[in-house]
Design a protein around this motif. Structure first.
Motif, PDB file in Angstrom:
ATOM      1  N   PRO A 179       0.823  -1.231   0.000  1.00 24.08           N
ATOM      2  CA  PRO A 179       0.000   0.000   0.000  1.00 24.08           C
ATOM      3  C   PRO A 179       0.848   1.268   0.000  1.00 24.08           C
ATOM      4  CG  PRO A 179       0.048  -0.941   2.199  1.00 24.08           C
ATOM      5  CD  PRO A 179       0.824  -1.883   1.335  1.00 24.08           C
ATOM      6  N   ARG A 180       1.200   1.718  -1.182  1.00 24.10           N
ATOM      7  CA  ARG A 180       2.044   2.912  -1.299  1.00 24.10           C
ATOM      8  C   ARG A 180       1.225   4.181  -1.037  1.00 24.10           C
ATOM      9  NH1 ARG A 180       3.071  -0.294  -5.930  1.00 24.10           N
ATOM     10  NH2 ARG A 180       5.216  -1.099  -6.128  1.00 24.10           N
ATOM     11  N   ALA A 181       1.865   5.119  -0.358  1.00 24.65           N
ATOM     12  CA  ALA A 181       1.229   6.417  -0.092  1.00 24.65           C
ATOM     13  C   ALA A 181       2.342   7.441   0.103  1.00 24.65           C
ATOM     14  CB  ALA A 181       0.342   6.336   1.150  1.00 24.65           C
ATOM     15  N   THR A 182       1.965   8.704   0.258  1.00 25.97           N
ATOM     16  CA  THR A 182       2.941   9.758   0.558  1.00 25.97           C
ATOM     17  C   THR A 182       2.500  10.488   1.808  1.00 25.97           C
ATOM     18  OG1 THR A 182       1.785  11.340  -0.855  1.00 25.97           O
ATOM     19  CG2 THR A 182       3.599  10.071  -1.854  1.00 25.97           C
ATOM     20  N   ALA A 183       3.490  11.004   2.529  1.00 31.33           N
ATOM     21  CA  ALA A 183       3.192  11.756   3.749  1.00 31.33           C
ATOM     22  C   ALA A 183       4.114  12.961   3.803  1.00 31.33           C
ATOM     23  CB  ALA A 183       3.392  10.872   4.975  1.00 31.33           C
ATOM     24  N   LYS A 184       3.597  14.074   4.298  1.00 29.35           N
ATOM     25  CA  LYS A 184       4.380  15.306   4.411  1.00 29.35           C
ATOM     26  C   LYS A 184       5.322  15.169   5.595  1.00 29.35           C
ATOM     27  CE  LYS A 184       4.973  19.669   3.056  1.00 29.35           C
ATOM     28  NZ  LYS A 184       5.318  20.056   1.670  1.00 29.35           N
ATOM     29  N   LYS A 185       6.633  15.087   5.305  1.00 29.22           N
ATOM     30  CA  LYS A 185       7.644  14.968   6.352  1.00 29.22           C
ATOM     31  C   LYS A 185       8.859  15.813   5.974  1.00 29.22           C
ATOM     32  CE  LYS A 185       6.759  10.233   8.012  1.00 29.22           C
ATOM     33  NZ  LYS A 185       7.414   8.920   8.236  1.00 29.22           N
ATOM     34  N   TYR A 186       9.438  16.446   6.978  1.00 25.88           N
ATOM     35  CA  TYR A 186      10.700  17.166   6.812  1.00 25.88           C
ATOM     36  C   TYR A 186      10.618  18.183   5.675  1.00 25.88           C
ATOM     37  CZ  TYR A 186      11.696  12.826   9.240  1.00 25.88           C
ATOM     38  OH  TYR A 186      11.634  11.758  10.090  1.00 25.88           O
ATOM     39  N   GLY A 187       9.440  18.760   5.507  1.00 25.02           N
ATOM     40  CA  GLY A 187       9.259  19.806   4.509  1.00 25.02           C
ATOM     41  C   GLY A 187       9.100  19.308   3.097  1.00 25.02           C
ATOM     42  N   THR A 188       8.848  17.983   2.916  1.00 21.61           N
ATOM     43  CA  THR A 188       8.683  17.447   1.569  1.00 21.61           C
ATOM     44  C   THR A 188       7.749  16.243   1.607  1.00 21.61           C
ATOM     45  OG1 THR A 188       9.849  16.645  -0.391  1.00 21.61           O
ATOM     46  CG2 THR A 188      10.662  15.878   1.752  1.00 21.61           C
ATOM     47  N   GLU A 189       7.342  15.742   0.449  1.00 20.89           N
ATOM     48  CA  GLU A 189       6.497  14.546   0.369  1.00 20.89           C
ATOM     49  C   GLU A 189       7.401  13.311   0.366  1.00 20.89           C
ATOM     50  OE1 GLU A 189       3.202  14.175   0.335  1.00 20.89           O
ATOM     51  OE2 GLU A 189       2.805  16.324   0.540  1.00 20.89           O
ATOM     52  N   CYS A 190       7.186  12.463   1.341  1.00 26.10           N
ATOM     53  CA  CYS A 190       7.985  11.234   1.458  1.00 26.10           C
ATOM     54  C   CYS A 190       7.113  10.018   1.172  1.00 26.10           C
ATOM     55  CB  CYS A 190       8.584  11.110   2.858  1.00 26.10           C
ATOM     56  SG  CYS A 190       9.765  12.412   3.264  1.00 26.10           S
ATOM     57  N   ARG A 191       7.674   9.042   0.482  1.00 23.85           N
ATOM     58  CA  ARG A 191       6.926   7.819   0.195  1.00 23.85           C
ATOM     59  C   ARG A 191       6.898   6.928   1.440  1.00 23.85           C
ATOM     60  NH1 ARG A 191       8.769   4.664  -4.828  1.00 23.85           N
ATOM     61  NH2 ARG A 191      10.863   5.036  -4.020  1.00 23.85           N
ATOM     62  N   VAL A 192       5.703   6.392   1.725  1.00 28.33           N
ATOM     63  CA  VAL A 192       5.529   5.528   2.902  1.00 28.33           C
ATOM     64  C   VAL A 192       4.634   4.351   2.510  1.00 28.33           C
ATOM     65  CG1 VAL A 192       5.795   7.406   4.559  1.00 28.33           C
ATOM     66  CG2 VAL A 192       3.512   6.828   3.689  1.00 28.33           C
ATOM     67  N   LEU A 193       4.537   3.389   3.415  1.00 32.95           N
ATOM     68  CA  LEU A 193       3.578   2.284   3.287  1.00 32.95           C
ATOM     69  C   LEU A 193       2.470   2.523   4.301  1.00 32.95           C
ATOM     70  CD1 LEU A 193       5.919  -0.837   2.885  1.00 32.95           C
ATOM     71  CD2 LEU A 193       4.904   0.630   1.119  1.00 32.95           C
ATOM     72  N   GLN A 194       1.233   2.571   3.810  1.00 34.32           N
ATOM     73  CA  GLN A 194       0.105   2.921   4.680  1.00 34.32           C
ATOM     74  C   GLN A 194      -1.118   2.079   4.270  1.00 34.32           C
ATOM     75  OE1 GLN A 194      -0.500   7.165   5.188  1.00 34.32           O
ATOM     76  NE2 GLN A 194      -2.716   6.852   5.396  1.00 34.32           N
ATOM     77  N   PRO A 195      -1.390   0.964   4.976  1.00 41.58           N
ATOM     78  CA  PRO A 195      -2.498   0.076   4.595  1.00 41.58           C
ATOM     79  C   PRO A 195      -3.849   0.782   4.489  1.00 41.58           C
ATOM     80  CG  PRO A 195      -1.108  -0.964   6.245  1.00 41.58           C
ATOM     81  CD  PRO A 195      -0.638   0.448   6.129  1.00 41.58           C
ATOM     82  N   SER A 196      -4.108   1.747   5.371  1.00 42.55           N
ATOM     83  CA  SER A 196      -5.413   2.399   5.381  1.00 42.55           C
ATOM     84  C   SER A 196      -5.666   3.248   4.144  1.00 42.55           C
ATOM     85  CB  SER A 196      -5.558   3.267   6.634  1.00 42.55           C
ATOM     86  OG  SER A 196      -4.570   4.283   6.656  1.00 42.55           O
ATOM     87  N   THR A 197      -4.667   3.386   3.279  1.00 43.28           N
ATOM     88  CA  THR A 197      -4.880   4.152   2.054  1.00 43.28           C
ATOM     89  C   THR A 197      -5.870   3.457   1.131  1.00 43.28           C
ATOM     90  OG1 THR A 197      -3.721   5.384   0.317  1.00 43.28           O
ATOM     91  CG2 THR A 197      -3.023   3.131   0.675  1.00 43.28           C
ATOM     92  N   HIS A 198      -6.040   2.143   1.334  1.00 46.92           N
ATOM     93  CA  HIS A 198      -6.994   1.377   0.524  1.00 46.92           C
ATOM     94  C   HIS A 198      -8.270   1.147   1.332  1.00 46.92           C
ATOM     95  CE1 HIS A 198      -4.397   0.590  -2.875  1.00 46.92           C
ATOM     96  NE2 HIS A 198      -3.425   0.259  -2.039  1.00 46.92           N
TER      97      HIS A 198
END
Length: 408
Positions: A171-190
């Motif tokens: 489950p790929r997603a992005t999250a705002k971290k450290y002043g930029t969009e970082c790629r993360v794994l987030q199951p709830s995105t689906h």
């Protein structure tokens, strides 16, 4: 006549990237639970992804970690946090997901009861292709429709009891971290991972066109029970096939061990019974006595059957103890009967002596005084001796001949 409606089975399992190696070992039938695999059937067939999907996935996750780590160090550098930079460099990259007991990925299983795949009778749905092909076509379409490119792998298992499909969701997603969009794994995105009931509704509708139905609405049953003031049904607890088979194998092993124990006990009891019978026959024929010791040179073949091993056995000991106790009781009864008879005989003899003494007294009273005195003297001596024979007067003064009659 409409065929039986079998439910479509959808199950999600939590998955960590560290589980991928074991998953692949089982896919190639080199590890995991292989006891149920039919080697005569075709091996698993790849449906989505490449043969190198595992390496590609781990490499992508590593890249996510490094990208997020670089963004974090850059942010600390902009904020002049020199000490924190050194500390984080030592600690290294962090996992690009929020820690949970389920892990950031999902393994998904799609199947139906094997009876549905084997069903050849007429039904509500006309099939121009095999049911496995039909199921597979709809499963791949459903996965791609709802998970898109996040379905990084799917395979069909053909060599187990029922045809089923395994899929892995990243489950790929992005999250705002450290002043930029970082790629993360987030199951709830689906949404279908976030809402299990919605997922069951989705597959139920999707597979209804090929004659399958939605599974039991357990959460709705709980809500209805609570609204009606009834006790809600117990939540179904899924047991992985490997765990279920291991449990069944343990139960079978326990039953076999219990059966083997019972068999040994029966054999032991039969052996003891034979030993007890042999002991009884040997005693009856005079080969041995009640203590199990050889009697005078035995004339019976039973003596030869009582080997040293048999004489030291439990059955022999049981028989000997039982026989000795029985003989003790019989002897006690015999001795009591003998004593009773002896006392009765002595009482009878004393009664006869008393009767004779009465006659003597009667005669003596008609004799001269000098003779009566001699008779009285003799009677006193006889009285003392006869008194010892009377079982009814032991320990008391007087005797069987004492009385008011006097020959003087």
């Amino acid at each position: 006549m409409a065929s039986k409606k079998h439910p479509i089975v959808l199950r999600f399992e939590g998955m960590d990237p560290s589980d991928i190696g074991g998953y692949e070992a089982h896919r190639y039938r080199k590890g995991g639970d292989l006891g149920h695999i039919d080697r005569e059937k075709p091996k698993p067939r790849l449906l989505i992804g490449t043969d190198t999907w595992a390496e590609e996935t781990l490499a992508e996750i590593k890249l996510m970690k490094l990208e997020t780590f670089a963004a974090e160090l850059a942010d600390l550098d902009r904020r002049k946090r020199r000490k924190e930079i050194e500390k984080r460099r030592i600690e290294g990259p962090r996992d690009p997901w929020r820690a949970s007991r389920h892990g950031p990925m999902r393994e998904l299983i799609l199947t139906a009861n094997k009876e549905w795949f084997e069903q050849t009778e007429s039904s509500d749905v006309e099939f121009s292709t095999s049911k496995e092909d039909l199921f597979e076509e709809r499963a791949v379409a459903w996965l791609q429709e709802h998970f898109g490119e996040d379905v990084i792998h799917a395979r069909a298992d053909l060599d187990e009891q029922a045809y089923h499909i395994h899929a892995v969701i990243m489950p790929r997603a992005t999250a705002k971290k450290y002043g930029t969009e970082c790629r993360v794994l987030q199951p709830s995105t689906h949404p279908l991972i976030k809402d299990y009931e919605a997922a069951q509704d989705s597959v139920g509708e999707w597979f209804s066109e090929i004659g399958l139905a939605r599974g039991q609405r357990h959460k709705q049953a709980i809500r209805d029970a609570l609204n009606d003031g009834r006790k809600p049904p117990a939540s179904p607890r899924h047991v992985r096939p490997a765990a279920w088979r291991a449990k069944q194998e343990r139960k079978l092993a326990e039953k076999e061990a219990a059966l083997e124990t019972r068999k040994r006990e029966v054999v032991e009891r039969e052996e003891q019974a034979e030993e007890i019978i042999a002991f009884g026959e040997a005693v009856a024929t005079g080969a041995i006595d009640e203590h199990g010791q050889p009697a005078v040179p035995p004339q019976s073949e039973n003596a030869a059957s009582l080997t040293p091993a048999r004489k030291s056995s439990l059955g022999f000991a049981i028989a000997r103890r039982a026989y000795r106790m029985a003989m003790k009781r019989l002897r006690g009864k015999a001795e009591a009967e003998a004593e009773r008879r002896a006392r009765a005989k002595a009482a009878k003899e004393v009664a006869e002596i008393k009767a004779a003494d009465d006659v003597i007294v009667e005669i003596a009273q008609q004799l001269p005084g000098s003779i009566r005195a001699k008779i009285a003297k003799v009677r006193r001596k006889l009285s003392a001796q006869i008194m010892q024979l009377d079982p009814t007067t032991k320990g008391r003064s007087g005797g069987p001949l004492s009385g008011s009659n006097d020959t003087r």
